[in-house]
Design an enzyme around this catalytic site. Structure first.
Site, PDB file in Angstrom:
ATOM      1  N   GLU A 138       8.962  -7.949  -4.543  1.00 64.09           N
ATOM      2  CA  GLU A 138       8.839  -9.174  -3.746  1.00 64.09           C
ATOM      3  C   GLU A 138       9.738  -9.112  -2.519  1.00 64.09           C
ATOM      4  OE1 GLU A 138       8.363 -12.917  -5.583  1.00 64.09           O
ATOM      5  OE2 GLU A 138       7.592 -12.056  -7.439  1.00 64.09           O
ATOM      6  N   ARG A 184      33.516  -7.370 -31.979  1.00 64.54           N
ATOM      7  CA  ARG A 184      33.858  -5.956 -32.075  1.00 64.54           C
ATOM      8  C   ARG A 184      35.370  -5.788 -32.222  1.00 64.54           C
ATOM      9  NH1 ARG A 184      32.345  -0.790 -33.251  1.00 64.54           N
ATOM     10  NH2 ARG A 184      33.218   0.713 -31.760  1.00 64.54           N
ATOM     11  N   ASP A 187       7.698 -16.592   0.674  1.00 67.51           N
ATOM     12  CA  ASP A 187       8.797 -17.551   0.852  1.00 67.51           C
ATOM     13  C   ASP A 187       8.918 -18.464  -0.371  1.00 67.51           C
ATOM     14  OD1 ASP A 187       9.515 -16.620   3.303  1.00 67.51           O
ATOM     15  OD2 ASP A 187       8.493 -18.193   4.455  1.00 67.51           O
ATOM     16  N   GLY A 244       5.172  -0.515   2.418  1.00 70.66           N
ATOM     17  CA  GLY A 244       5.989  -1.261   1.457  1.00 70.66           C
ATOM     18  C   GLY A 244       6.751  -2.326   2.206  1.00 70.66           C
ATOM     19  N   ARG A 278       9.714 -16.281  -3.816  1.00 65.40           N
ATOM     20  CA  ARG A 278      10.963 -15.517  -3.917  1.00 65.40           C
ATOM     21  C   ARG A 278      12.004 -16.182  -4.809  1.00 65.40           C
ATOM     22  NH1 ARG A 278      10.365 -13.210   1.454  1.00 65.40           N
ATOM     23  NH2 ARG A 278      11.096 -15.165   2.325  1.00 65.40           N
ATOM     24  N   GLU A 287       0.860  -1.185   0.000  1.00 62.78           N
ATOM     25  CA  GLU A 287       0.000   0.000   0.000  1.00 62.78           C
ATOM     26  C   GLU A 287       0.897   1.236   0.000  1.00 62.78           C
ATOM     27  OE1 GLU A 287      -2.870  -0.164   3.142  1.00 62.78           O
ATOM     28  OE2 GLU A 287      -3.599  -2.149   2.534  1.00 62.78           O
ATOM     29  N   GLN A 343      28.727  -1.919 -20.102  1.00 56.65           N
ATOM     30  CA  GLN A 343      30.080  -1.380 -20.193  1.00 56.65           C
ATOM     31  C   GLN A 343      30.897  -2.120 -21.253  1.00 56.65           C
ATOM     32  OE1 GLN A 343      30.770   1.306 -18.594  1.00 56.65           O
ATOM     33  NE2 GLN A 343      32.878   1.509 -19.304  1.00 56.65           N
ATOM     34  N   GLY A 365      30.015  -0.831 -24.561  1.00 61.38           N
ATOM     35  CA  GLY A 365      30.223   0.597 -24.806  1.00 61.38           C
ATOM     36  C   GLY A 365      28.951   1.263 -25.287  1.00 61.38           C
TER      37      GLY A 365
END
Lengths: 263, 384, 331
Positions: free
Chosen positions: B364, B268, B240, B131, B243, B127, B337, B340
């Site tokens: 969750e 590349r 439980d 949280g 998750r 709500e 990364q 690039g």
């Protein structure tokens, strides 16, 4: 409504197919088999009708013994009964001979309300078997159908032609070939995939279908292959090698000379 | 890199999900994300494939498989689109309370449709002011004869509006605190129940998140799950179980990020050679692979532990969720990364994976709350 | 009287399908060699429709055989098949050929089945040896052409669209009305509820002056999409190979070859197309063929007038870059 029958084809995997040097036909025995992709829409329409009408769906294929793997695949898509039409005598059948075998099997399965097939196979691509089978059974056929519904025991078909769409009304039984594309085609069911291996495949041969050796296979086929030849290719052009940049420039220059470019 | 021995069922699930992913998801996933649209087509495919029935007992039309099978489905679905897998996994979150705590009547009514994917589920606990502090929920359910009257607002509910069945946790007796909540089954179309606006999200944009608003919403008393006062128990036990699914999502996202960026790095060319030849790059990939595989080992192991009939697995499933999602976030960040500029462009999928992965550390139960759970459970192992 | 060779005249909205005109060309040559005559066989619901049809007057055939009956208003395959079979029984032709349109491919098997004669498909050439007619069709998978013959009469086949070019007749053909027996059953089991005409864009690929086509050698759907840029720069159309269509990179309407359309442009450029016969039969009539392929041994490289040995995607990129730059500088 009586049962629906879907006729499918096991097609050789393009990458593994070989041509028999003697008979000039495709050596299906050596190739891996797949379900003809154009049959998937026919199976899907059958399943949608099954959901609505609660009718039995029987799947039929003519092919070598290993085509049963393809039938099992159709089981996972929702088919109730699998029948393999297999006999050495069927080998080399052209479309007429194939249609005869299918028509006999369909007669044996009658009564049925509807026979569904793909528009064409991905290997032969003739699109001939559905109408030819229908005429041998003395029933109507409608090709390239994209939707089927039922009203008062009559099938309403949406057919795509080169000129537009037709809405047709046909009382059962009939043969329908289905467009190569549908908005949605369901994936196999997990439950059925897990049971796939235990499912029984009924095998019918020429004797079961009361077909003589003369009527089917290479002997029963009025169209024959006289010869096959490789398309001979003679190098006639220039070959350019080099980095893409340079090749592109040369090509643009050539196109300009030839008048394909304005300036 | 590691091959896990899978059961026949698990292998079939994996292959089936891959088939569905290639055909119904992969070609569209970037578009769904870009335009933030929920497409029901992949959900229809998953339903037709019986994949909503994995955790539903066989007697109610499901397959009766365990958490590990569910994790494998969610993992590979997430490989193709974590937005779609969120819709899918959130439906399990809504189904678990009925499977775990529902009475015979409730199971008979709801589970067959859930198993066939005809009805999607949602789970509503969060709500605006509750949280991580779930006990602070304000939605009230006041008993009135054979009915309960619900009033309040639930926030950030996955599958809001597209689900047919909602498991809603509401306070029946605020004075009892943690023992004052009750779980209700609310159906789409119940009087006084409306769905709020669709949220705009950073990631998981192919999934739907909305508010649920209850205004004098009348729910028959037969829709109470378990008993009055057991609401938080139902909710926590459900989390439980579920998750591990969030952990499995992380594995799929991480796997895809690793594959896409690895392919790029090997192709590349910079300074006259593939960038993968540079140790700064290849060692990063080695690290990504180690983190991903260790996360997978943990998620699979915890799922198997739950399936083995373990009773006390809150800490274990919190570890699986927290660890795997943290690794996925790290792997996705590194994947960008390693690519690039290409990684940063929205024409390429890695930036989507990065945004999707972020949510997994939050929903969750935030990873901070997971650590609280782990720490709490851990304390039981040493007597002082 | 010399034997007839029939070409099915697919007639709709006062027009003949171009496919029906195309197939007259080889049939005319066969008729000349075998001393037979070619007739276009047209079924219609009213004489009005067929009268003064320019297409028919220009058709390269000796005769036009017409069956007119009100029941023929819609093409209902069971009835049309029966009518055609009845005419064949009456006229006993040497051969009956259909264009491989949807309609032709649906009707031909109904006729062949009813008469229990052989039917070939995708024929794109003929050979005559000692007075015998052989039909050529490319086969599946390999670069092989099969030469077929039919043990039964009439010889029947559906002929590939675009495989032959239309030739105009020297004079208008003679029109012959065909009567069916009085007791002929004109009923069909198919009832047409409605027929919605959809005006389709004619497939511009088959008449394009420039065609740029792509194959799997372009590697990705995104690369394939770039062909549209190049096509617009060259004012051409985009074509594709069969695997590319099956991979979902582009709509099947763009497929060139046996199962797609045949093209006859002034310029054809194939990017990353190895050139299996499935595809090459559809481009044989191109005036100038350029192949871009990394593989020097690819069949398309051999039939090309110019072959660029390079990565197709890279060449495509640079071509677009250079061409759009030069078109901008023109402005």
């Amino acid at each position: 409504m009586e049962k629906i029958i879907v006729c499918v084809k096991a097609v050789p995997d393009l990458r593994s197919v070989k041509v028999d040097p003697e008979t000039h036909t495709l050596r299906r025995d050596s190739a891996d088999l797949l379900l003809n992709p154009h049959d998937a829409p026919a199976i899907e329409l059958a399943m949608r009708l099954k959901e609505r009408l609660g009718v039995e769906v029987v799947v039929l294929t003519m092919g070598p013994p290993n085509a049963s793997s393809v039938l099992r695949r159709v089981y996972s898509l929702g088919a109730d009964r699998l029948i393999l039409l297999s006999d050495r005598a069927f080998a080399g059948s052209d479309t007429l001979a194939t249609s005869k075998v299918l028509a006999k099997a369909l007669e044996k399965l009658s009564p049925f309300s509807l026979v569904l097939m793909g528009l064409k196979s991905i290997d032969g691509e003739t699109a001939q078997v559905p109408p030819e089978t229908a005429v041998l059974l003395g029933i109507p056929s409608v090709t390239n159908v994209r939707n089927i519904s039922v009203e008062n025991g009559v099938f309403i078909l949406e057919r795509v032609t080169d000129y537009g769409i037709e809405e047709l009304e046909v009382a059962p039984p009939l043969v329908v070939s289905v467009t190569t594309k549908l908005d949605y085609i369901r994936p196999p069911s997990l439950k059925r995939l897990l049971k796939e291996r235990e499912v029984e495949v009924t095998i019918w041969n020429a004797e079961t279908l009361r077909l003589s050796q003369e009527e089917v296979g290479l002997r029963g086929s009025p169209t024959q292959v006289a010869s096959v030849f490789e398309k001979t290719i003679s190098s006639k052009g220039e070959i350019w090698e080099g980095p893409p940049e340079e090749l592109s420039e040369r090509l643009i220059e050539l196109l300009r000379q030839k008048g394909f470019l304005k300036s | 890199m590691l091959e896990y021995p899978l059961t026949n069922e698990e292998r079939t699930i994996k292959d089936l999900i891959k088939e569905i992913g290639e055909k119904y998801i992969l070609p569209k996933a970037l578009e769904w994300d870009e335009k933030e649209i929920y497409d029901p087509l992949p959900i229809r495919a998953l339903a037709d494939a019986d994949l909503f029935g994995i955790i539903v007992p066989e007697e109610y039309g499901g397959l009766g498989l365990g958490v590990r099978a569910m994790c494998i489905a969610v993992e590979w679905l997430s490989y193709y689109c974590a937005g779609v897998s969120t819709t899918y996994a959130a439906s399990f979150l809504g189904a678990y309370p009925i499977i775990l705590f529902g009475n015979e009547e409730q199971k008979r009514i709801y589970l067959p449709d859930i198993a066939r994917g005809k009805k999607l589920c949602a789970f509503a606990l969060t709500e605006p002011q509750a949280g991580s502090d779930a006990f602070a929920i304000k939605t009230q359910a006041i008993k009135n004869g054979d009915y309960y009257i619900l009033n309040g607002v639930k926030q950030w509910i996955t599958n809001g509006g597209i689900a047919d069945i909602y498991v809603v946790i509401a306070m029946t007796d605020p004075t009892k605190g943690a023992r004052g909540a009750t779980a209700f089954i609310v159906e789409k179309g119940d009087p006084g129940f409306v769905v709020g606006k669709k949220e705009k999200k950073l990631g998981l944009r192919a999934s739907v998140t909305t508010d649920l608003i209850f205004n004098e919403c009348r729910i028959p008393k037969e829709r109470v799950i378990a008993r009055e006062g057991m609401g938080f128990m139902v909710a926590l036990r459900t989390l439980d179980y579920a998750r591990c699914g969030a952990g499995a999502q992380a594995l799929g996202i991480g796997q895809f990020a690793l594959e896409v960026s690895l392919r790029h790095a090997r192709k590349r060319i910079q300074f006259g050679q593939p960038v993968y030849n540079f140790q700064a790059v290849s060692h990063t990939f080695a690290e990504m692979a180690m983190r991903l595989e260790s996360a997978r080992a943990l998620v699979y192991q915890v799922a198997s532990y739950i399936d083995s009939g373990a009773k006390d697995f809150s800490g274990a499933s919190a570890m699986a969720k927290c660890y795997a999602t943290d690794q996925a976030m790290w792997v996705c960040e590194r994947a960008i990364q390693m690519m690039g500029g290409y990684g940063y462009m929205r024409d390429y999928p890695v930036q989507k994976l990065f945004r999707d992965a972020k949510c997994l550390q939050i929903y969750e139960g935030t990873n901070e709350i997971q650590k609280n759970v782990i720490a709490r459970e851990l304390a039981k192992f040493v007597k002082i | 009287m010399s034997e007839i060779i029939y070409a099915y005249g697919e007639f709709f909205d006062r027009k003949l399908h171009p496919g029906s005109l195309e197939i007259l060309t080889p049939l005319r040559d066969i008729a000349s060699a075998l001393n037979k005559k070619v007739a276009l066989l047209i079924l219609s619901s009213s004489l009005e429709e067929v009268k003064n049809c320019e297409d028919i007057e220009r058709a390269d055939c000796d005769e036009v055989h017409l069956v007119v009956h009100e029941s023929l208003h819609h093409v209902r395959d069971d009835l049309y098949g029966r009518v055609l079979a009845q005419i064949i029984r009456q006229k006993n032709p040497f051969g009956v050929f259909f264009p491989a349109t949807h309609q032709g491919s649906s009707l031909a098997p109904r006729v062949a089945g009813e008469l229990q004669v052989g039917l070939c498909a995708h024929v794109n050439g003929f050979t005559l040896k000692e007075g015998n007619l052989y039909m050529l069709r490319p086969t599946y998978g390999d670069n092989i052409i099969a030469e077929l013959y039919s043990k039964s009469r009439p010889i029947m086949a559906t002929l590939s669209l675009g495989a032959f070019s239309i030739r105009e007749g020297k004079r208008a053909p003679r029109v012959v009305m065909i009567d069916l027996p009085k007791d002929f059953n004109w009923e069909s089991k198919i009832r047409v509820r409605r027929a919605i005409k959809v005006k389709r864009e004619p497939n511009r690929l088959s008449i394009a002056k420039v065609v740029v086509a792509g194959g799997l050698g372009l590697k990705t759907k995104e690369n394939f999409q770039k062909l549209f840029e190049l096509a617009s720069l060259l004012e051409g159309e985009v074509g594709a190979t069969r695997p590319v269509c099956h991979a979902g990179w582009v709509d099947e309407g763009r497929m060139i070859g046996v199962s797609g359309v045949s093209v006859r442009p002034k310029l054809y450029i194939g990017f990353g197309i190895s050139g299996s016969i499935q595809h090459t039969v559809g481009i044989e009539n191109s005036e100038f063929i350029v192949a871009v392929n990394i593989d020097k041994e690819a069949p398309l490289v051999k039939i090309a007038n110019v072959a660029l040995i390079a990565d197709a995607g890279k060449v495509l990129d640079t071509l677009i870059k250079k061409l759009s730059r030069s078109s901008q500088s023109e402005l």
